[in-house]
Motif scaffolding. Structure first.
Motif, PDB file in Angstrom:
ATOM      1  N   ALA A   1      -7.402  -1.239   6.338  1.00 48.34           N
ATOM      2  CA  ALA A   1      -6.882  -2.706   5.684  1.00 48.34           C
ATOM      3  C   ALA A   1      -6.656  -3.639   6.780  1.00 48.34           C
ATOM      4  O   ALA A   1      -6.725  -4.707   6.585  1.00 48.34           O
ATOM      5  CB  ALA A   1      -5.636  -2.305   4.937  1.00 48.34           C
TER       6      ALA A   1
ATOM      7  N   ILE B   1       0.728  -1.315  -0.098  1.00 50.95           N
ATOM      8  CA  ILE B   1      -0.113  -0.032  -0.007  1.00 50.95           C
ATOM      9  C   ILE B   1       0.861   1.206   0.122  1.00 50.95           C
ATOM     10  O   ILE B   1       0.673   2.284  -0.912  1.00 50.95           O
ATOM     11  CB  ILE B   1      -1.023  -0.095   1.322  1.00 50.95           C
ATOM     12  CG1 ILE B   1      -1.962  -0.797   1.172  1.00 50.95           C
ATOM     13  CG2 ILE B   1      -1.681   1.485   1.323  1.00 50.95           C
ATOM     14  CD1 ILE B   1      -2.823  -1.351   2.352  1.00 50.95           C
TER      15      ILE B   1
ATOM     16  N   ILE C   1     -14.373  -3.066  -0.609  1.00 49.90           N
ATOM     17  CA  ILE C   1     -13.834  -3.713   0.649  1.00 49.90           C
ATOM     18  C   ILE C   1     -14.412  -5.060   0.615  1.00 49.90           C
ATOM     19  O   ILE C   1     -14.130  -6.093   0.485  1.00 49.90           O
ATOM     20  CB  ILE C   1     -13.735  -3.115   1.699  1.00 49.90           C
ATOM     21  CG1 ILE C   1     -12.807  -2.010   1.674  1.00 49.90           C
ATOM     22  CG2 ILE C   1     -13.704  -4.048   3.012  1.00 49.90           C
ATOM     23  CD1 ILE C   1     -12.842  -0.777   2.860  1.00 49.90           C
TER      24      ILE C   1
ATOM     25  N   CYS D   1      -6.055   6.227   7.090  1.00 49.94           N
ATOM     26  CA  CYS D   1      -7.359   5.560   7.034  1.00 49.94           C
ATOM     27  C   CYS D   1      -7.378   4.301   6.247  1.00 49.94           C
ATOM     28  O   CYS D   1      -7.705   3.347   6.775  1.00 49.94           O
ATOM     29  CB  CYS D   1      -8.206   6.650   6.245  1.00 49.94           C
ATOM     30  SG  CYS D   1      -8.848   7.959   7.252  1.00 49.94           S
ATOM     31  N   LEU D   2      -6.541   4.302   4.987  1.00 55.60           N
ATOM     32  CA  LEU D   2      -6.278   3.070   4.504  1.00 55.60           C
ATOM     33  C   LEU D   2      -5.694   1.984   4.951  1.00 55.60           C
ATOM     34  O   LEU D   2      -6.081   0.595   5.004  1.00 55.60           O
ATOM     35  CB  LEU D   2      -5.923   3.471   3.086  1.00 55.60           C
ATOM     36  CG  LEU D   2      -6.511   4.428   2.011  1.00 55.60           C
ATOM     37  CD1 LEU D   2      -5.874   4.489   0.830  1.00 55.60           C
ATOM     38  CD2 LEU D   2      -7.907   3.830   1.585  1.00 55.60           C
TER      39      LEU D   2
ATOM     40  N   TRP E   1     -12.025  12.707   4.103  1.00 53.06           N
ATOM     41  CA  TRP E   1     -12.156  12.488   2.612  1.00 53.06           C
ATOM     42  C   TRP E   1     -12.962  13.829   2.305  1.00 53.06           C
ATOM     43  O   TRP E   1     -12.315  14.392   1.344  1.00 53.06           O
ATOM     44  CB  TRP E   1     -13.238  11.469   2.100  1.00 53.06           C
ATOM     45  CG  TRP E   1     -12.291  10.053   2.172  1.00 53.06           C
ATOM     46  CD1 TRP E   1     -11.421   9.835   2.791  1.00 53.06           C
ATOM     47  CD2 TRP E   1     -12.636   8.944   1.393  1.00 53.06           C
ATOM     48  NE1 TRP E   1     -10.807   8.618   2.479  1.00 53.06           N
ATOM     49  CE2 TRP E   1     -11.735   7.779   1.683  1.00 53.06           C
ATOM     50  CE3 TRP E   1     -13.944   8.551   0.636  1.00 53.06           C
ATOM     51  CZ2 TRP E   1     -11.907   6.675   1.429  1.00 53.06           C
ATOM     52  CZ3 TRP E   1     -13.833   7.440  -0.050  1.00 53.06           C
ATOM     53  CH2 TRP E   1     -12.999   6.583   0.368  1.00 53.06           C
TER      54      TRP E   1
ATOM     55  N   VAL F   1     -13.092   8.305   7.727  1.00 56.75           N
ATOM     56  CA  VAL F   1     -13.477   8.506   6.405  1.00 56.75           C
ATOM     57  C   VAL F   1     -14.387   9.546   6.139  1.00 56.75           C
ATOM     58  O   VAL F   1     -14.263  10.465   5.182  1.00 56.75           O
ATOM     59  CB  VAL F   1     -13.996   7.116   5.693  1.00 56.75           C
ATOM     60  CG1 VAL F   1     -14.305   7.407   4.277  1.00 56.75           C
ATOM     61  CG2 VAL F   1     -12.812   6.070   5.683  1.00 56.75           C
TER      62      VAL F   1
ATOM     63  N   TRP G   1       1.070   4.268  -2.858  1.00 57.75           N
ATOM     64  CA  TRP G   1       0.688   5.381  -2.477  1.00 57.75           C
ATOM     65  C   TRP G   1       1.826   6.471  -3.064  1.00 57.75           C
ATOM     66  O   TRP G   1       1.527   7.462  -3.551  1.00 57.75           O
ATOM     67  CB  TRP G   1       0.473   5.517  -0.885  1.00 57.75           C
ATOM     68  CG  TRP G   1       0.051   6.653  -0.589  1.00 57.75           C
ATOM     69  CD1 TRP G   1       0.849   7.780  -0.009  1.00 57.75           C
ATOM     70  CD2 TRP G   1      -1.430   7.310  -0.457  1.00 57.75           C
ATOM     71  NE1 TRP G   1       0.153   8.882   0.288  1.00 57.75           N
ATOM     72  CE2 TRP G   1      -0.992   8.576  -0.011  1.00 57.75           C
ATOM     73  CE3 TRP G   1      -2.447   6.605  -0.910  1.00 57.75           C
ATOM     74  CZ2 TRP G   1      -2.350   9.321   0.030  1.00 57.75           C
ATOM     75  CZ3 TRP G   1      -3.412   7.592  -0.781  1.00 57.75           C
ATOM     76  CH2 TRP G   1      -3.620   8.675  -0.228  1.00 57.75           C
TER      77      TRP G   1
ATOM     78  N   PHE H   1     -16.367   2.979  -1.708  1.00 59.89           N
ATOM     79  CA  PHE H   1     -15.386   2.041  -0.966  1.00 59.89           C
ATOM     80  C   PHE H   1     -15.609   0.894  -0.159  1.00 59.89           C
ATOM     81  O   PHE H   1     -14.983  -0.123  -0.252  1.00 59.89           O
ATOM     82  CB  PHE H   1     -14.692   3.326  -0.192  1.00 59.89           C
ATOM     83  CG  PHE H   1     -13.275   2.686   0.728  1.00 59.89           C
ATOM     84  CD1 PHE H   1     -12.323   2.149  -0.015  1.00 59.89           C
ATOM     85  CD2 PHE H   1     -13.326   3.104   2.173  1.00 59.89           C
ATOM     86  CE1 PHE H   1     -11.045   1.842   0.829  1.00 59.89           C
ATOM     87  CE2 PHE H   1     -12.150   2.662   2.752  1.00 59.89           C
ATOM     88  CZ  PHE H   1     -11.022   1.940   1.990  1.00 59.89           C
TER      89      PHE H   1
ATOM     90  N   TYR I   1      -4.298   8.172   3.483  1.00 61.06           N
ATOM     91  CA  TYR I   1      -3.359   7.024   3.556  1.00 61.06           C
ATOM     92  C   TYR I   1      -3.531   6.326   4.896  1.00 61.06           C
ATOM     93  O   TYR I   1      -3.600   5.105   4.971  1.00 61.06           O
ATOM     94  CB  TYR I   1      -1.837   7.441   3.481  1.00 61.06           C
ATOM     95  CG  TYR I   1      -0.757   6.572   3.667  1.00 61.06           C
ATOM     96  CD1 TYR I   1      -0.454   5.633   2.816  1.00 61.06           C
ATOM     97  CD2 TYR I   1      -0.290   6.466   5.074  1.00 61.06           C
ATOM     98  CE1 TYR I   1       0.352   4.556   3.200  1.00 61.06           C
ATOM     99  CE2 TYR I   1       0.787   5.810   5.109  1.00 61.06           C
ATOM    100  CZ  TYR I   1       0.991   4.562   4.508  1.00 61.06           C
ATOM    101  OH  TYR I   1       2.087   3.657   4.799  1.00 61.06           O
TER     102      TYR I   1
END
Length: 182
Positions: A50, A13, A136, A45-46, A112, A108, A17, A132, A43
């Motif tokens: 994950a 990731i 997932i 948040c991702l 965002w 998020v 990124w 999103f 980033y």
């Protein structure tokens, strides 16, 4: 079947990124530290999402367990399309599941709209969040040990909505304060 560790996914990731942010900087021929710091929130948040979405919550030998990815036949009990059917009786940690699924996506809903100008209202933010979340849930179909669940979509979307309501309420309040001062 492929097994990957959280560290491997984190590195993947991170590399993606960095490459994407580098390409964007070259394409638009500008680099802004302020913008990159904002995007760093996306980033974060991702990688946090994950961690909790794809990897076991319980540690295995003191470490985060691995993620198995494969194209094997998905058992029907790994997919739940009936809202709230398994939410309360699947396991003892149902309350933590509810709170965790909501709380995980509140950032998020907050981050965002700060980072993406086109997400200028609650509806757009929630729609982006749902897209999103569906990505997932669909990607979990490739993970035999993970569950694809309508409850997750509902709870995660609730988190995005709460976060969006918070950020837009703050924006409205600060805009009201500014207009009253003038």
């Amino acid at each position: 079947m492929i097994e990957i560790s959280y560290l491997q996914m984190f590195i993947f990731i991170t590399l993606i990124w960095i490459i994407v942010r580098f390409i964007i900087a070259i394409r638009f021929k500008k680099f802004s530290v302020k913008r990159e710091l904002q995007m760093l929130l996306v980033y974060i948040c991702l990688v946090v999402i994950a961690r909790f979405v794809y990897f076991p919550l319980h540690f295995v030998d003191g470490k985060i367990g691995t993620l198995t990815i494969g194209f094997s036949e998905t058992p029907s009990d790994m997919i739940s399309l009936i809202p709230f059917f398994f939410l309360f009786d699947r396991y003892d940690g149902w309350l933590i599941n509810i709170i965790g699924n909501i709380a995980m996506f509140i950032p998020v809903g907050i981050v965002w709209p700060i980072c993406f100008r086109k997400l200028d209202n609650i509806k757009k933010t929630v729609f982006a969040g749902i897209c999103f979340i569906i990505f997932i849930e669909l990607s979990q179909l490739l993970c035999p040990e993970r569950h694809t669940d309508i409850d997750d979509i509902i709870l995660n979307t609730s988190g995005v909505m709460i976060g969006a309501c918070v950020i837009f309420a703050i924006r409205k309040a600060t805009n009201s304060d500014l207009s009253q001062q003038q």
